[in-house]
Design an enzyme around this catalytic site. Structure first.
Site: not given
Ligand code: FAD
Length: 362
Positions: A168, A242, A293, A341, A343
């Site tokens: 969509r 990516r 970016e 992916y 949010d």
């Molecule tokens: P992460 O934030 O990636 O945390 C994982 C952590 O694990 C990292 O700090 C990493 O260093 C650590 N790690 C990994 N492997 C190891 C290891 N072997 N040993 C120790 N530590 C490790 N969401 C929204 O709602 N609104 C937005 O506007 C938005 N914008 C975005 C823009 C971009 C460019 C991107 C890529 C994402 C965006 N998102 C957005 C999504 C958002 O970033 C994610 O929902 C969120 O960061 C996910 O959290 P997480 O804890 O799963 O992952």
């Protein structure tokens, strides 16, 4: 001995840790980076909160998640209204009556609808992303606002991309530039770091510690939020992502582009967007900080930002998920642990559900 070792101080790991610590569990959170917050981490430059890993706008329809995150920060009234710059012409996003007026001079919604129908007619079964986009919004919007941007994002021609990538497209027949349809939206005043300081206040935290290098700590249970394929030594081959590179600049002007987010939709410009960070918080500082970016193909060592959820990667992920299910006392979570992916609101919801499930099982 800790009850929980949590690998990754991002949003999933930190919410999970907070919830378990509140239930009296002893938690150790480790991260290979030198800071907490994962991809939400912010940095102050010229007293401007700068989103280090891409702009993050909080939005959700889930009242419970909104109430939860508001316990840790006060949010402002920022509403995401990006604009597109196509060869110097400015268009409102998402595609709405303002965009259509600029493109065609149409004032009434029915006239805009007729314009789109006329341009999209003839494509019954879209075979690729180009045909899919044209069938949804017509040729003008496709050529000026979708084609170049999408080709930069994916590093491939729209004709060579599968149609399913855009099921969509947000098209609105009102004069409404608000990008999201959600009830709740905003930016934490002062940035995201304060949220993590509070989430982790009852836990031990060790930074610059890569779990996979030495698997250094023992706990009753381990929560892993890093890349699932890396955890299993890429046994079935690497999953595709990516990535992005960011180019951040401080400029000696108070206002560079007049908006937080400007997408560059022409293929002639290498970057996909410029973020001007101060506008997220209506900043009045004398200087400004901008970030360009540039999308790129992920290679080992790059940050894995967007999973490429095509059939072959999803099949490969299923094999890793099967291995993960067989790991005793391990929980895989977050965007990298589940190769999706997500949010921010979804990550919080899943971490809350996971912690609830675990406390019931204990
Ligand atoms: P992460 O934030 O990636 O945390 C994982 C952590 O694990 C990292 O700090 C990493 O260093 C650590 N790690 C990994 N492997 C190891 C290891 N072997 N040993 C120790 N530590 C490790 N969401 C929204 O709602 N609104 C937005 O506007 C938005 N914008 C975005 C823009 C971009 C460019 C991107 C890529 C994402 C965006 N998102 C957005 C999504 C958002 O970033 C994610 O929902 C969120 O960061 C996910 O959290 P997480 O804890 O799963 O992952």
């Amino acid at each position: 001995m800790y009850d929980y070792l949590i690998v990754g101080a991002g949003l999933f790991g930190s919410v999970f840790a907070r919830e378990m610590a509140e239930r009296g569990k002893k938690c150790l959170v480790i991260d290979k980076r030198g800071h907490v917050g994962g991809n939400l981490s912010c940095e102050k430059i010229e007293n401007i909160t700068t989103h280090k890993y891409g702009a993050h706008i909080f939005h959700t329809n889930d009242k419970a998640v909104w109430d939860y995150i508001n316990r840790f920060a006060e949010f402002n009234r920022y509403t995401n209204s990006p604009v597109a710059n196509y060869k110097g012409e400015i268009y409102n996003l998402p595609f709405n009556m303002n965009t259509f007026y600029k493109l065609w001079g149409t004032v009434a919604p029915d006239d805009a609808k007729r314009m789109i129908e006329r341009q999209s007619a003839g494509i019954k079964e879209p075979k690729n992303l180009e045909e899919q986009a044209i069938s949804l919004v017509g040729t003008d919007i496709y050529e000026k606002l979708i084609k170049g941007y999408t080709e930069k994002q994916w590093g491939r021609k729209c004709k060579d991309l599968p149609a399913f990538i855009i099921k969509r497209l947000p098209v609105r027949f009102t004069y409404d530039n608000n990008y999201f349809n959600d009830r709740f939206q905003g930016i934490p005043i002062g940035g995201y770091n304060q949220i993590f300081e509070k989430l982790l206040e009852k836990c031990d935290v060790r930074l610059n510690t890569d779990y996979l290098e030495s698997r250094p700590f023992k706990a009753e249970k381990t929560v892993y939020t890093g890349m699932i394929d890396e955890f299993f030594g890429y046994r079935f081959g690497p999953l595709e992502y990516r990535s992005l590179s960011f180019e951040t600049q401080t400029l000696d002007t108070p206002n560079f582009q007049g908006n937080a987010v400007v997408n560059y939709t022409s293929g002639d410009v290498a970057y996909t967007r410029i973020i001007e960070h101060k506008h997220f918080e209506f900043g009045q500082q004398p200087k400004t900080v901008i970030t360009r970016e540039y999308p790129k193909t992920w290679q080992k060592g790059d940050e894995p930002y967007y999973p490429v959820n095509n059939d072959s990667n999803n099949e490969r992920y299923e094999k890793y998920a099967e291995l993960a299910a067989g790991e005793k006392n391990m929980i895989f979570g977050g965007r990298l642990g589940s190769y999706r992916y997500l949010d921010m609101w979804q990550v919080i919801k899943e971490a809350l559900e996971m912690s609830e499930k675990n406390s019931r099982n204990n």
